[in-house]
Motif scaffolding. Structure first.
Motif, PDB file in Angstrom:
ATOM      1  N   SER A 474       0.944  -0.809  -0.006  1.00 36.56           N
ATOM      2  CA  SER A 474      -0.075  -0.133   0.338  1.00 36.56           C
ATOM      3  C   SER A 474       0.990   1.374   0.168  1.00 36.56           C
ATOM      4  O   SER A 474       1.440   1.536   0.913  1.00 36.56           O
ATOM      5  N   ARG A 475       0.699   2.235  -1.499  1.00 35.12           N
ATOM      6  CA  ARG A 475       1.302   3.251  -1.336  1.00 35.12           C
ATOM      7  C   ARG A 475       1.519   3.881  -0.050  1.00 35.12           C
ATOM      8  O   ARG A 475       2.322   5.041   0.448  1.00 35.12           O
ATOM      9  N   ALA A 476       0.178   4.065   0.024  1.00 31.72           N
ATOM     10  CA  ALA A 476      -0.167   5.143   1.176  1.00 31.72           C
ATOM     11  C   ALA A 476      -0.093   4.889   2.835  1.00 31.72           C
ATOM     12  O   ALA A 476       0.481   6.011   3.482  1.00 31.72           O
ATOM     13  N   ALA A 477      -0.108   3.823   2.776  1.00 25.26           N
ATOM     14  CA  ALA A 477       0.862   3.440   4.313  1.00 25.26           C
ATOM     15  C   ALA A 477       2.517   3.467   3.943  1.00 25.26           C
ATOM     16  O   ALA A 477       2.620   3.637   5.603  1.00 25.26           O
ATOM     17  N   ILE A 478       3.007   2.716   2.854  1.00 28.38           N
ATOM     18  CA  ILE A 478       3.953   2.845   3.721  1.00 28.38           C
ATOM     19  C   ILE A 478       4.678   4.121   3.144  1.00 28.38           C
ATOM     20  O   ILE A 478       5.918   4.649   4.269  1.00 28.38           O
ATOM     21  N   LEU A 479       4.298   5.239   2.332  1.00 25.60           N
ATOM     22  CA  LEU A 479       5.246   6.309   2.210  1.00 25.60           C
ATOM     23  C   LEU A 479       4.146   7.321   2.979  1.00 25.60           C
ATOM     24  O   LEU A 479       5.494   8.916   3.169  1.00 25.60           O
ATOM     25  N   LEU A 480       3.195   7.045   3.456  1.00 30.66           N
ATOM     26  CA  LEU A 480       2.698   7.961   4.409  1.00 30.66           C
ATOM     27  C   LEU A 480       2.164   7.925   5.832  1.00 30.66           C
ATOM     28  O   LEU A 480       2.539   9.152   7.001  1.00 30.66           O
ATOM     29  N   LEU A 506      14.624   7.677   8.257  1.00 28.65           N
ATOM     30  CA  LEU A 506      15.460   7.663   7.573  1.00 28.65           C
ATOM     31  C   LEU A 506      16.082   6.376   6.709  1.00 28.65           C
ATOM     32  O   LEU A 506      16.375   6.963   5.896  1.00 28.65           O
ATOM     33  N   VAL A 507      16.200   5.528   8.080  1.00 29.91           N
ATOM     34  CA  VAL A 507      16.155   4.244   7.767  1.00 29.91           C
ATOM     35  C   VAL A 507      15.309   3.732   6.959  1.00 29.91           C
ATOM     36  O   VAL A 507      15.470   2.691   5.805  1.00 29.91           O
ATOM     37  N   VAL A 508      13.832   4.219   6.998  1.00 28.85           N
ATOM     38  CA  VAL A 508      12.496   3.346   6.199  1.00 28.85           C
ATOM     39  C   VAL A 508      12.991   4.356   4.746  1.00 28.85           C
ATOM     40  O   VAL A 508      12.832   3.236   4.214  1.00 28.85           O
ATOM     41  N   ALA A 509      13.752   5.316   4.939  1.00 30.39           N
ATOM     42  CA  ALA A 509      13.525   5.992   3.476  1.00 30.39           C
ATOM     43  C   ALA A 509      14.204   5.360   3.076  1.00 30.39           C
ATOM     44  O   ALA A 509      14.405   4.944   1.533  1.00 30.39           O
ATOM     45  N   VAL A 510      15.729   4.770   2.852  1.00 30.58           N
ATOM     46  CA  VAL A 510      16.685   4.822   2.276  1.00 30.58           C
ATOM     47  C   VAL A 510      16.192   2.882   2.119  1.00 30.58           C
ATOM     48  O   VAL A 510      16.345   2.622   1.159  1.00 30.58           O
ATOM     49  N   GLY A 511      15.565   2.569   2.928  1.00 35.11           N
ATOM     50  CA  GLY A 511      14.758   0.883   2.307  1.00 35.11           C
ATOM     51  C   GLY A 511      13.880   0.914   1.304  1.00 35.11           C
ATOM     52  O   GLY A 511      14.197   0.079   1.072  1.00 35.11           O
ATOM     53  N   ILE A 512      13.343   2.113   1.470  1.00 34.14           N
ATOM     54  CA  ILE A 512      12.248   2.053   0.362  1.00 34.14           C
ATOM     55  C   ILE A 512      12.686   2.841  -0.690  1.00 34.14           C
ATOM     56  O   ILE A 512      11.637   2.474  -1.936  1.00 34.14           O
ATOM     57  N   PRO A 514      13.994   1.612  -3.145  1.00 31.65           N
ATOM     58  CA  PRO A 514      14.709   0.593  -4.150  1.00 31.65           C
ATOM     59  C   PRO A 514      12.682   0.069  -5.195  1.00 31.65           C
ATOM     60  O   PRO A 514      12.559  -0.147  -6.207  1.00 31.65           O
ATOM     61  N   LEU A 515      12.148   0.254  -3.155  1.00 29.55           N
ATOM     62  CA  LEU A 515      10.266   0.375  -4.334  1.00 29.55           C
ATOM     63  C   LEU A 515      10.381   1.117  -5.116  1.00 29.55           C
ATOM     64  O   LEU A 515       9.356   1.152  -6.605  1.00 29.55           O
ATOM     65  N   LEU A 516      10.977   2.424  -5.173  1.00 21.57           N
ATOM     66  CA  LEU A 516      10.792   3.394  -6.225  1.00 21.57           C
ATOM     67  C   LEU A 516      10.872   3.173  -7.381  1.00 21.57           C
ATOM     68  O   LEU A 516       9.804   4.118  -8.608  1.00 21.57           O
ATOM     69  N   SER A 517      11.502   2.556  -7.402  1.00 19.08           N
ATOM     70  CA  SER A 517      12.026   1.914  -9.398  1.00 19.08           C
ATOM     71  C   SER A 517      11.455   1.069  -9.910  1.00 19.08           C
ATOM     72  O   SER A 517      11.390   0.695 -10.846  1.00 19.08           O
ATOM     73  N   THR A 518      10.410   0.266  -8.936  1.00 19.84           N
ATOM     74  CA  THR A 518       9.008  -0.638  -9.518  1.00 19.84           C
ATOM     75  C   THR A 518       8.321  -0.156 -10.145  1.00 19.84           C
ATOM     76  O   THR A 518       7.724   1.424 -10.251  1.00 19.84           O
ATOM     77  N   PRO A 519       7.117  -1.090 -11.155  1.00 20.02           N
ATOM     78  CA  PRO A 519       5.975   0.006 -11.659  1.00 20.02           C
ATOM     79  C   PRO A 519       5.413   0.341 -11.604  1.00 20.02           C
ATOM     80  O   PRO A 519       4.753   1.025 -11.534  1.00 20.02           O
ATOM     81  N   GLY A 523       4.991   4.987 -11.396  1.00 19.50           N
ATOM     82  CA  GLY A 523       4.027   5.910 -11.906  1.00 19.50           C
ATOM     83  C   GLY A 523       3.847   7.184 -10.526  1.00 19.50           C
ATOM     84  O   GLY A 523       2.755   7.429 -10.954  1.00 19.50           O
ATOM     85  N   LEU A 524       4.245   6.938  -9.171  1.00 23.58           N
ATOM     86  CA  LEU A 524       2.457   6.921  -8.195  1.00 23.58           C
ATOM     87  C   LEU A 524       2.251   8.777  -8.403  1.00 23.58           C
ATOM     88  O   LEU A 524       1.622   9.367  -8.380  1.00 23.58           O
ATOM     89  N   PHE A 525       3.742   9.403  -9.172  1.00 27.00           N
ATOM     90  CA  PHE A 525       2.887  10.701  -9.484  1.00 27.00           C
ATOM     91  C   PHE A 525       2.947  11.511 -11.777  1.00 27.00           C
ATOM     92  O   PHE A 525       2.244  12.195 -11.183  1.00 27.00           O
ATOM     93  N   ASN A 526       2.343  10.655 -11.454  1.00 28.65           N
ATOM     94  CA  ASN A 526       2.359  10.671 -13.018  1.00 28.65           C
ATOM     95  C   ASN A 526       0.533  10.932 -13.116  1.00 28.65           C
ATOM     96  O   ASN A 526      -0.678  10.557 -12.594  1.00 28.65           O
TER      97      ASN A 526
END
Length: 667
Positions: A474-480, A506-512, A514-519, A523-526
């Motif tokens: 869930s992008r809203a759960a993980i990123l927000l 900061l650790v969580v941000a670094v950890g995610i 790799p997820l930002l490059s996945t399909p 396109g989250l901000f498309n």
């Protein structure tokens, strides 16, 4: 007290005036309707200029496939009157009619840059087509006008069954006035009751007033003697076993026996009954067949708890009548929410679904809240039992989801082949919405709790819950949601924990990264396609819905039908099955109007006022719990900015559990 009594009388007088005015408006509306003249036509009998390749028959007018795809199939309808309605045949197909009156977009339809459009899709996806009469223009000058309709798909459906012309005064304005007066009446009723209860309070001082409904609290246990079986029969294991047998039993005698046993145990241990409600809340989609119908275990347990609570209240009825008590601001907000939802239900187009949501999402969680507020949960760690029930429910959701994920059962495959965990829910996002409320409590108690056994258990449970949230993708759960919850926990705890929370973020941000490059995340901000595009289209439609229904909204659980059958933008046709506005403010507005939004904002405001005070109570043994509740509400608010926040049974129970417990901190 005198001030409260005075304002209660003012609210009561305003309520009576509102009701009387509604009666007057209704009488005037009836007189106006008697002056209306309506003439109906069919494509075979009415005067119209058909352009393109329409097929006319007794069923109606049917556009051609080629003409409706390029906008060549059009019809011009001259009429004389003050209003025009179209008789459209709706079904489970995608199509629109673009409607203009005298060259301008029809004033009773939603519009985009191209013009005003009429959705031909059936709101409830009825298997058989049905003809609806939809007003497209009202309040016109009495005289000649020209309507122009452009078919946009819909071939083979005979979507235009006819039209009718109105002449005379419009009744729509009276309907809007009635809804506004009803919204005011709901607010005045809640104010009269709340202030009236406060005016009965004696001179016990502010401390007594702040206790609110807690002043009529009942014991969590009944003083019964069961001999040597006392401990075994009133233990959590006994209630869990009775509830489990009742839930899964396929034999009626066993169901009846286990149900009677469960009811008896809840009668003795109200605190455990409330804990079972918290545990079973997320399983509302898996009801228990009973008496020819199906009810969720949370519903059944809430009713059993209500009986147990009612018996206790009857036993101390004299204290209730003469006690010095008054509702808190949160109690008043709950009252306003319930009254507004009931008023909104009266005006809902689909009242049957509104009544169901009123029952399972508003009334029953509100009763649960009242029982939390008026039960002495401080006796023997009752508050922790409620939290243990919430945590146990979250653990069950997470473990079921992880087991399904491991064996490839009930898993959704998303963009790029992502396998998404959804556990007992229909959507992975719903799983994340619920588990995200539990995770901050687990983390806070595991780190700051006083009792070592509970710290260990909560820490172990946090692992599958956190993993389940991650695998829901869930992008809203993980990123927000989770980042905001961690930040709120750090800020509320203070001291070095602020820096620790920032480091964890900061650790969580670094950890995610790799997820930002996945399909799924790329396109989250498309703005041209994908989730953000559809969310923006949904919010535009929701704002139009609020504009048309500002006072009481479209009613509980009516959003899906209003959105799918009227307000969905033509560009958002790929996502028609949305049951809420995916924004905390817009959801309250579209469902319950401005009065409902006021109630919702009141609930959040009172939580933060109480919750932050609890976090500052240094030395309080429940400080870890208070911090966990703050983190849970932070997640609720953050995730609710782009998704649901309250109007699902599990989320409503969890929300009011958090609100109820944060107010019972001192009991």
């Amino acid at each position: 007290m005198n001030s409260s009594r005075r304002w209660a009388k003012i609210c009561l007088i305003a309520l009576l005036l509102s009701v009387a005015t509604i009666g007057v408006v209704a009488a005037v509306r009836i007189r106006a309707s008697l002056r209306q003249e309506t003439l109906a036509y069919t494509p075979l009998t009415g005067e119209a200029d058909w352009q393109g390749e329409w097929t006319l028959s007794p069923r109606g007018a049917d556009p051609s496939e080629a003409g409706s795809l390029i906008g060549a199939d059009q019809v011009t309808i001259p009429f004389e009157g003050t209003g025009l309605s179209l008789h459209i045949r709706r079904g489970s197909y995608r199509a629109n009619l673009w409607v203009s009156i005298d060259g301008e977009p029809a004033n009773q339809l939603p519009r985009v840059d191209r013009g005003a459009y009429l959705v031909l899709t059936s709101p409830d996806y009825a298997p058989e087509p049905e003809v609806d009469v939809v007003p497209v223009a009202e309040g016109l000058q009495d005289g000649p006008h020209v309507a122009r309709l452009i078919a946009d798909r819909g071939w083979g459906q005979y979507p235009l069954a006819g039209w009718s012309v109105q002449r005379g005064p419009s009744t729509a304005v009276y309907d809007r006035i009635t809804r506004a007066l009803a919204a005011g009446a709901a607010a005045f009723l809640a104010g009269a009751v709340g202030l009236g209860l406060e005016s009965r309070r004696g001179y016990g001082g502010r401390a007594e007033a702040e206790r609110g409904l807690a002043a009529i609290s009942v014991p969590s246990r009944l003083p019964v003697s069961l001999g040597r079986l006392q401990t075994a029969l009133t233990s959590p294991a006994a209630l869990l076993l009775a509830a489990a047998v009742f839930y899964v039993s396929p034999w009626q005698p066993l169901t009846l026996l286990s149900g009677v046993l469960l009811g008896t145990l809840v009668m003795v241990r109200l605190d455990m009954g409330l804990a079972l409600v918290a545990l079973s809340a997320p399983f509302y989609l898996h009801p228990r067949p009973l008496l020819g119908k199906a009810f969720s275990m949370a519903e059944i347990l809430t009713l059993l708890c209500l009986v147990s609570w009612g018996v206790r209240q009857i036993k101390q009825g004299r204290e209730v009548v003469s006690g010095a008590w008054s509702p808190s601001w949160a109690d008043r907000a709950i009252l306003l929410l319930v009254v507004t939802a009931a008023a909104s239900t009266l005006f809902a187009e689909r009242r049957h679904v509104a009544l169901r949501e009123l029952r399972v999402t508003i009334l029953e969680p509100a009763l649960f809240y009242v029982m939390l507020r008026t039960t002495r949960l401080g006796e023997g760690g009752g508050r922790w039992r409620i939290i243990d029930g919430l945590v146990a429910g979250g653990a069950a959701v997470a473990l079921i989801g992880l087991a399904q994920y491991a064996f490839g059962i009930n898993v959704i495959t998303a963009e790029g082949g992502f396998r998404r965990l959804r556990s007992i829910y229909g959507s992975p996002n719903n799983a994340a919405l619920y588990l995200g409320r539990v995770l901050p409590i687990l983390l806070t108690v595991a780190v700051l709790g006083r009792r070592r056994p509970r710290r260990i258990v909560y820490g172990l449970v946090a692992l599958p819950v956190g993993l389940a949230i991650l695998l829901s993708f869930s992008r809203a759960a993980i990123l927000l949601g989770v980042p905001c919850a961690l930040l709120a926990l750090g800020l509320a705890t203070g001291g070095r924990w602020r820096w620790i929370s920032l480091a964890v973020l900061l650790v969580v941000a670094v950890g995610i990264i790799p997820l930002l490059s996945t399909p799924r995340f790329r396109g989250l901000f498309n703005l041209q396609s994908g989730t953000l595009f559809f969310r923006l289209q949904l919010w535009r439609s929701s704002l139009k819905m609020v504009w048309d229904h500002p006072w009481l909204g479209v009613g509980p659980d009516n959003f899906l039908y209003a959105y799918r059958g009227r307000y969905i933008l033509p560009s958002a046709w790929q996502e028609p099955h949305l049951s809420h506005a995916h924004n905390i403010v817009l959801t309250y507005l579209t469902r319950l109007g401005v009065v409902g939004l006021a109630a919702g904002l009141g609930l959040h405001a009172t939580f933060w006022l109480k919750g932050l005070k609890g976090c500052c109570a240094v030395g309080d043994g429940d400080r870890a719990l208070a911090l966990g509740l703050v983190g849970s509400m932070a997640y609720t608010t953050a995730h609710g900015l782009v998704d649901a926040s309250f109007f699902f049974p599990d989320l409503a129970f969890a929300f009011l559990l958090v609100l109820g417990l944060v107010q019972s901190r001192r009991r």
